[in-house]
Design a protein around this motif. Structure first.
Motif, PDB file in Angstrom:
ATOM      1  N   UNK A  70       0.543  -1.044  -0.185  1.00  0.00           N
ATOM      2  CA  UNK A  70      -0.069  -0.027   0.034  1.00  0.00           C
ATOM      3  C   UNK A  70       0.868   1.381  -0.054  1.00  0.00           C
ATOM      4  N   UNK A  74       1.131   4.258  -2.812  1.00  0.00           N
ATOM      5  CA  UNK A  74       0.989   5.720  -2.689  1.00  0.00           C
ATOM      6  C   UNK A  74       2.271   6.374  -3.194  1.00  0.00           C
ATOM      7  N   UNK A 184       5.914  20.093   2.722  1.00  0.00           N
ATOM      8  CA  UNK A 184       4.458  19.947   2.725  1.00  0.00           C
ATOM      9  C   UNK A 184       3.966  18.836   1.912  1.00  0.00           C
ATOM     10  N   UNK A 185       3.982  17.660   2.421  1.00  0.00           N
ATOM     11  CA  UNK A 185       3.745  16.478   1.462  1.00  0.00           C
ATOM     12  C   UNK A 185       2.273  16.468   0.921  1.00  0.00           C
ATOM     13  N   UNK A 186       2.224  16.340  -0.353  1.00  0.00           N
ATOM     14  CA  UNK A 186       1.133  16.409  -1.195  1.00  0.00           C
ATOM     15  C   UNK A 186       0.151  15.498  -1.065  1.00  0.00           C
ATOM     16  N   UNK A 187      -0.820  15.714  -1.110  1.00  0.00           N
ATOM     17  CA  UNK A 187      -1.944  14.656  -1.133  1.00  0.00           C
ATOM     18  C   UNK A 187      -2.188  13.795  -2.201  1.00  0.00           C
ATOM     19  N   UNK A 188      -2.214  12.671  -1.875  1.00  0.00           N
ATOM     20  CA  UNK A 188      -2.172  11.376  -2.860  1.00  0.00           C
ATOM     21  C   UNK A 188      -3.862  11.076  -2.988  1.00  0.00           C
ATOM     22  N   UNK A 189      -4.470  11.028  -3.829  1.00  0.00           N
ATOM     23  CA  UNK A 189      -5.827  10.905  -3.875  1.00  0.00           C
ATOM     24  C   UNK A 189      -6.334   9.481  -4.066  1.00  0.00           C
ATOM     25  N   UNK A 190      -7.337   8.912  -3.651  1.00  0.00           N
ATOM     26  CA  UNK A 190      -7.697   7.523  -3.725  1.00  0.00           C
ATOM     27  C   UNK A 190      -7.783   7.129  -4.963  1.00  0.00           C
ATOM     28  N   UNK A 191      -8.108   8.117  -6.034  1.00  0.00           N
ATOM     29  CA  UNK A 191      -7.986   7.615  -7.500  1.00  0.00           C
ATOM     30  C   UNK A 191      -6.719   7.562  -8.018  1.00  0.00           C
ATOM     31  N   UNK A 194      -5.435   4.412  -7.082  1.00  0.00           N
ATOM     32  CA  UNK A 194      -6.244   3.274  -7.794  1.00  0.00           C
ATOM     33  C   UNK A 194      -5.363   3.219  -9.099  1.00  0.00           C
ATOM     34  N   UNK A 195      -5.229   4.234  -9.681  1.00  0.00           N
ATOM     35  CA  UNK A 195      -4.393   4.237 -10.992  1.00  0.00           C
ATOM     36  C   UNK A 195      -2.967   3.530 -10.885  1.00  0.00           C
TER      37      UNK A 195
END
Lengths: 259, 658
Positions: A70, A74, A184-191, A194-195
């Motif tokens: 996981x 990410x 500032x760690x960037x956000x990793x979206x759920x999408x 998934x990609x």
């Protein structure tokens, strides 16, 4: 610049009432959620932003089980180019063995810089980074909170005790362990994750690293986990906020904190 | 009709050139629609035709602004009536008589009268509209193309004047006893010589036709494109308020998309581009937008106008550009301040006379930003918390039902897979963990218990409904939550869902696609009051009350009556309406972005709302949403009004009477 970043998946323990299992050597993990270790998240962001600035590559590595992939997904979603999981094959690994496994893989990679989190959220030992540098014979610095690029060197900043800040120059290739707050760690979206699931993720076994499972016995192991015995001295104030505030005020006066 | 001086062969080329230019513009506009994303809008045809009739042709929403609404109705109906006249004049100039079969008999006499009446009415209305703009220009027109408004009003007036002159000179020249109004129009010219009358007759005709063709060509280039696009835009309107569009229609695997959301113009759906074409720049959206009202960066009207300018610049009618255009976000056309200022309250959409959609457009821009990691950094932990623990606070799921310990002797049943229950109480995150919202949860539970309801909660297994994260642009996370909740719900047998928070109610009802009745507690308790299952033991006699409509109960789901009826059932005290109530209710600050992101503003929405309550002398604001309660109570405290005003939840109030 080609960067290798080492990641670890840790339990998300905020406000959780942790339970110790019957063997008294482990925390019960059944109902726990797992996340990327906070320090590693900053290291990962730093690696990605270095890659973006210098047009290099990022390789993310973790040691663990399939579930630990996981954190690699990410990393791939965030912009890592390659992800490698070293299969822990059910072994309980101490920092030295983790460092040995990582070193075996990293030796075969092209890199200029290795980043790890300064410590992990769960065990807080802060050893793997330094041990990995030692294994690889690299210069290293710990708890770095700023990196500036130079010619074949990096200028790094470390916060010392008492608010003193230290700036050093370190030769490349090297290993740095990263402090939170460096970026500032960037956000990793759920999408995005998934990609990234469709991207390739390499799995390396201990055997493939020509290491003997028997030799990976930990030098340090947990004897017993337990809650510290309850001690006295604490007074819990109850009642509505007005009354509690008055009680606090009275105590502070009695003890001479305020007059 | 009398013979014209101008030869017919002069009109043909003029008409053909004008039509050619017009069609070219229209085709270029259609080309952009065709490039845009799919958006199926042919469902529920009956409802669509009904809306076309009521909202399109009858213009139901116009009189929400009485003065300008009535002015618009007159001009619109003038256009409908006079279109036949325009056709007649055009065919007359061309020397073809397509209308001649109708140009006799009682119908035509009546039409002649109607035409005369409307020409005068429209002329008068246009002059009045210009005077109104000159004298009391409403602030909602700020940023609109005002010169164009004058140009068009002037043009319409000119069309009316030239036709009146044409008709009047015709009456005198033909010495016909036409209908009285045409005659009355001719009175000023009674003493004119025949030559002068002929000059007037011919000149007014030519000028009328030229002005008409000029106007036709102006339409697709101006805000008056709505004359053509408004009716289709109403017909293809979004019927289901409260829901959010999928990332892409007709795309099986959204993971294969290069990115989600809107980055370029052509990421908008064709309907959203038709919206942009249709905007009349009336500014009613911005006039009702709470974000605009408190000085945030967002003005819905300007959002549309900026997008329109960008479309028209990228795809002008003169050049057929094909290259990849510049992105519209982030910051190129629409700024992040605008994108994050919206509370998705829906006031703009409720007000727009031509049903332009804003929420879906803004959410699609958010989706792009979130997926690119360009959202506000304060969201990061919230999203991770929701993903990992099922609630935005990052509290352990095991503690999700801890509030129930406060329920005293009332047994709160925590359901497990395979269980059966009459009513499933979907608590959601805030009512589970927020201490203030917990009070509402407990009062709902007490109410249900007193009604003798067989109910249960999902406890640690429940996850956030996802209402917030979906509207914040984290679609993947929303899908994850929806899937987990839906799977869980499918393993428990129940007859209905009751919710505490209007947002969970909305998202379960409109975003989840569940085949089971879903109620907000106010609806369900109203039913219980009606059928006598809920029996208040006392009524409240002290205080002056007002009810604040939560956006996701009222505007998005049309629930205005039930909460008020419940209140009347327990109040023997005045219940007053604030200046903005029901579907014009002012958003309290919202339940999503605003909770975790400080948007620049001059005043808090909630403090504006509190002032409205004070204006009508209320000392209690009742609401039916935990977020409204939190925001309003906060405002009361920061304004130092605790002594004068109390914010109470509807359920809390009912609970005190049971």
């Amino acid at each position: 610049m080609d960067v290798v970043v080492c990641l670890r998946r840790v339990p998300f323990t905020q406000e959780v009432d942790l339970e110790i299992d019957k063997g008294q050597r482990q925390i019960l993990a059944e109902n726990l959620a797992f996340v990327l270790n906070d320090w590693d998240n900053y290291a990962l962001e730093e690696a990605i932003s270095l890659k973006e600035r210098t047009k290099g590559t990022v390789t993310a590595i973790t040691v663990g089980t399939e579930e630990d992939e996981e954190v690699l997904r990410r990393a791939l979603a965030m912009g890592a180019d390659t992800a490698i999981r070293i299969d822990s094959e059910g072994l309980t690994l101490d920092p030295r063995n983790i460092a040995r496994l990582l070193a075996r893989v990293i030796r075969g990679l092209r890199f200029h810089l290795i980043l790890t989190g300064a410590q992990s959220d769960d065990l807080n030992e802060g050893c793997v980074g330094a041990m990995l540098a030692e294994e690889l014979g690299l210069p290293h610095a710990s708890v770095v909170n700023k990196i500036e690029l130079g010619e074949d060197v990096l200028e790094i900043k470390v916060e010392l005790e008492g608010g003193i800040e230290e700036i050093s120059t370190i030769k490349l290739p090297c290993l740095l362990t990263i402090q939170t707050g460096i970026n500032e760690p960037r956000y990793v979206s759920v999408m995005g994750i998934r990609k990234a699931a469709k991207k390739e993720l390499k799995v390396v076994t201990i055997e493939e690293l020509s290491l003997d499972k028997e030799a990976l016995v930990p030098d340090v192991y947990v004897e017993r986990l337990f809650y510290p015995p309850e001690t006295g001295g604490a007074e819990i104030l109850e009642g509505d906020p007005h009354i509690v505030a008055e009680k606090i005020l009275r105590i502070l006066r009695e003890r001479g904190v305020i007059s | 009709m009398l013979e014209l001086w101008t030869p017919k062969y002069l009109f043909w080329p003029i008409l053909l050139i004008a039509l050619f230019a017009f069609l070219r513009s229209i085709l270029s506009r259609i080309q952009v629609l065709r490039m845009a994303q799919k958006d199926p809008r042919l469902d529920h045809l009956k409802e669509r035709f009904r809306s076309l009739l009521l909202d399109g042709i009858m213009q139901w929403r116009q009189p929400r602004y009485p003065f300008s609404g009535i002015l618009h109705l007159v001009i619109f109906w003038g256009f409908v009536v006079l279109s036949l006249r325009s056709l007649q004049l055009l065919s007359y100039g061309l020397g073809i008589s397509i209308l001649s079969p109708f140009e006799t008999g009682a119908f035509w006499d009546l039409y002649g009268l109607l035409k005369d009446v409307f020409e005068i009415l429209v002329l008068f209305t246009c002059l009045l509209s210009m005077a109104r703009r000159l004298l009391f220009n409403p602030p909602r027109y700020k940023g609109s193309h005002e010169a164009e408004a004058y140009l068009v009003l002037g043009l319409i007036s000119f069309l009316m004047i030239t036709d009146i002159l044409f008709e009047a000179s015709y009456c005198l020249l033909a010495e016909k006893n036409e209908l009285s109004i045409s005659q009355a129009m001719a009175i000023p010219f009674l003493k004119f010589s025949r030559t002068s009358l002929e000059v007037i007759y011919n000149l007014s005709f030519v000028l009328h036709i030229l002005a008409f063709l000029f106007f036709l060509n102006l339409l697709p280039l101006s805000k008056h494109f709505h004359i053509i696009t408004a009716l289709p835009n109403v017909f293809f309107r979004k019927l289901k308020t409260g829901s959010i569009k999928p990332v892409r229609y007709n795309v099986q695997d959204i993971e294969d998309l290069e990115y989600s959301g809107t980055k370029y113009i052509y990421d908008l759906t064709w309907k959203h581009i038709l919206d942009i074409y249709t905007c009349t720049e009336c500014g009613r959206c911005s006039d009702n937008c709470p974000a605009n009202l408190v000085g945030r960066e967002l003005s819905p009207k300007m959002l549309t106008l900026k997008l329109r300018e960008s479309i028209y610049k990228t795809y002008p009618v003169t050049v057929q550009k094909k290259e990849r255009p510049n992105p519209i976000i982030p910051g190129e056309v629409i700024g992040e301040g605008e994108i994050w200022s919206c509370t998705t309250c829906g006031a703009c959409e409720r007000e727009c006379p031509v049903f332009i959609e804003y929420i879906d457009k803004i959410v699609d821009m958010r989706r792009y930003l979130i997926e690119q990691g360009q959202g506000p950094s304060s969201f990061n932990q919230v999203f991770i918390n929701v993903e990992k623990t099922g609630n935005p606070f990052g509290k352990p799921p095991a503690k999700r039902a801890d509030w129930a310990k406060e329920a005293g002797e009332i047994p709160v049943r925590i359901l497990k897979k395979g269980d059966q229950v009459e009513t499933l109480l979907f608590v959601d995150s805030y009512p589970s963990f927020d201490p203030k919202a917990n009070e509402v949860t407990l009062s709902v539970v007490r109410g249900l218990h007193k009604m003798g309801e067989d109910f249960g909660i999902l406890g640690p297994l429940e996850r956030d409904s996802g209402h917030q994260v979906r509207r914040m642009g984290e679609e993947g996370l929303f899908e994850l939550l929806r899937e987990k909740n839906r799977n869980l719900l499918s393993e428990i047998r129940f007859k209905r869902i009751v919710t505490i928070d209007p947002h969970s109610f909305n998202t379960l009802k409109n975003d989840y696609g569940l085949q089971i009745p879903i109620y907000h507690y106010s609806q369900y308790l109203y039913l219980a009051l009606e059928n006598g299952r809920l029996k208040p033991k006392r009524v409240i006699r002290e205080g002056t009350y007002t009810y604040h409509d939560p956006c996701y109960l009222g505007r998005h789901n049309g629930i205005y009556g039930e909460p008020r009826e419940l209140l009347k059932g327990i109040l023997d005290a005045p219940l007053r309406e604030m200046s903005k109530s029901r579907d014009r209710s002012l958003c309290c600050g919202g339940a999503d972005v605003g909770l975790w992101y400080e948007v620049r503003e001059e005043e808090r929405m909630a403090s504006k709302r509190v002032k409205m309550a004070l204006e009508i002398g209320a000392d209690h604001i009742v609401t039916a949403c935990p977020f409204c309660m939190i925001h309003l109570e906060d405002a009361v405290k920061t304004m130092g009004l605790e002594e004068r005003l109390m914010v109470v939840d509807l359920m809390g109030l009912i609970d005190s009477c049971l």
